[in-house]
Design a protein around this motif. Structure first.
Motif, PDB file in Angstrom:
ATOM      1  N   UNK A 188       0.802  -1.324  -0.089  1.00  0.00           N
ATOM      2  CA  UNK A 188       0.304   0.177  -0.042  1.00  0.00           C
ATOM      3  C   UNK A 188       0.936   1.399  -0.108  1.00  0.00           C
ATOM      4  N   UNK A 189       1.894   1.197   0.748  1.00  0.00           N
ATOM      5  CA  UNK A 189       2.951   2.344   0.949  1.00  0.00           C
ATOM      6  C   UNK A 189       3.494   2.816  -0.611  1.00  0.00           C
ATOM      7  N   UNK A 190       3.784   1.825  -1.314  1.00  0.00           N
ATOM      8  CA  UNK A 190       4.537   2.034  -2.674  1.00  0.00           C
ATOM      9  C   UNK A 190       3.327   1.621  -3.609  1.00  0.00           C
ATOM     10  N   UNK A 191       2.197   1.656  -3.417  1.00  0.00           N
ATOM     11  CA  UNK A 191       1.197   1.546  -4.466  1.00  0.00           C
ATOM     12  C   UNK A 191       1.430   2.557  -5.683  1.00  0.00           C
ATOM     13  N   UNK A 192       1.495   2.126  -6.881  1.00  0.00           N
ATOM     14  CA  UNK A 192       1.346   3.089  -7.897  1.00  0.00           C
ATOM     15  C   UNK A 192       3.094   3.214  -8.556  1.00  0.00           C
ATOM     16  N   UNK A 193       3.747   2.546  -7.794  1.00  0.00           N
ATOM     17  CA  UNK A 193       5.279   2.448  -8.278  1.00  0.00           C
ATOM     18  C   UNK A 193       5.624   2.385  -9.561  1.00  0.00           C
ATOM     19  N   UNK A 194       4.911   1.199 -10.156  1.00  0.00           N
ATOM     20  CA  UNK A 194       5.092   1.100 -11.931  1.00  0.00           C
ATOM     21  C   UNK A 194       4.462   2.030 -12.436  1.00  0.00           C
ATOM     22  N   UNK A 195       3.540   2.458 -12.264  1.00  0.00           N
ATOM     23  CA  UNK A 195       2.657   3.677 -13.035  1.00  0.00           C
ATOM     24  C   UNK A 195       3.553   4.903 -13.015  1.00  0.00           C
ATOM     25  N   UNK A 196       4.198   5.142 -11.824  1.00  0.00           N
ATOM     26  CA  UNK A 196       5.194   6.293 -11.709  1.00  0.00           C
ATOM     27  C   UNK A 196       6.390   6.184 -12.596  1.00  0.00           C
ATOM     28  N   UNK A 197       7.001   4.844 -12.530  1.00  0.00           N
ATOM     29  CA  UNK A 197       8.136   4.689 -13.294  1.00  0.00           C
ATOM     30  C   UNK A 197       7.905   5.020 -14.799  1.00  0.00           C
ATOM     31  N   UNK A 198       6.650   4.549 -15.199  1.00  0.00           N
ATOM     32  CA  UNK A 198       5.891   4.581 -16.892  1.00  0.00           C
ATOM     33  C   UNK A 198       5.838   6.038 -17.031  1.00  0.00           C
ATOM     34  N   UNK A 199       5.569   6.954 -16.186  1.00  0.00           N
ATOM     35  CA  UNK A 199       5.187   8.480 -16.410  1.00  0.00           C
ATOM     36  C   UNK A 199       6.393   9.173 -16.582  1.00  0.00           C
ATOM     37  N   UNK A 200       7.513   8.990 -15.710  1.00  0.00           N
ATOM     38  CA  UNK A 200       8.629   9.783 -15.674  1.00  0.00           C
ATOM     39  C   UNK A 200       9.168  10.072 -16.767  1.00  0.00           C
ATOM     40  N   UNK A 201       9.346   9.163 -17.998  1.00  0.00           N
ATOM     41  CA  UNK A 201       9.903   9.526 -19.282  1.00  0.00           C
ATOM     42  C   UNK A 201       8.958  10.581 -20.050  1.00  0.00           C
TER      43      UNK A 201
END
Length: 191
Positions: A81-94
């Motif tokens: 729960x704390x790191x929910x959305x980590x993969x989405x965030x990595x995809x948005x960074x570029x």
């Protein structure tokens, strides 16, 4: 008659003595049998107590294991729960990097200015949305080099008032989600 009476009395006493002897013998036999039964029962009780102790031990171990598993799952869930959305965030960074590059382009006509203004708005909204979810840019420029936050891709000699092992230029911004690094900042370090 007195003899008959005495003989009857002696016969009765003999019968009584023989009954007593038989009774004592039976009592001794019964005592031995009872002792054997008591020993067997004590052995069974001891065996049953040992089995009960083993079952109690297994039960307590199983209960402790269940509690450990529950604790582990709770920690794991909290971590997820704390790191929910980590993969989405990595995809948005570029996408964020490309918006920043677009903002560095010089424009001279009004259409270009309007386009740049729209890109700036998208950039600002994206930054705001990321911050709302605990994603922040790693502050690197002018900071001491930290290998857990920065990735040195080049080194340059120290110039002027620069300090050694200090970041002098950020080539690509780094980001972190709460306390976890999503992407280290690509930097140039003075040495």
């Amino acid at each position: 008659m007195a003899e008959d009476k005495a003989a009857k009395q002696t016969g009765k006493e003999a019968k009584h003595q023989s009954k007593n002897a038989a009774s004592e013998k039976n009592d001794q036999f019964d005592a031995k049998e009872l002792q054997t039964q008591v020993t067997k029962l004590e052995s069974q009780v001891k065996d049953l107590q040992q089995q009960l102790d083993e079952k109690d031990d297994k039960y307590l171990r199983a209960e402790a294991e269940i509690q450990n598993m529950t604790t582990h799952f709770k920690k794991e869930r909290a971590q997820l729960l704390k790191y929910d959305g980590q993969d989405l965030a990595k995809s948005v960074l570029p996408v964020l990097d490309n918006l920043k590059r677009a903002l560095t382009i010089e424009v001279h006509d009004e259409n270009g200015q309007q386009l740049k203004k729209g890109i700036q708005m998208v950039h600002d909204h994206l930054i705001s949305a990321l911050k709302d979810h605990g994603i922040t840019e790693i502050d690197a420029d002018g900071k001491p080099f930290d290998p857990t936050l920065h990735q040195a891709v080049q080194t340059v000699p120290v110039e002027g008032d620069q300090k050694a092992e200090t970041v002098v230029k950020v080539l690509q911004a780094g980001y972190q989600l709460k306390d976890r690094v999503l992407r280290p900042a690509m930097v140039v370090v003075a040495q």
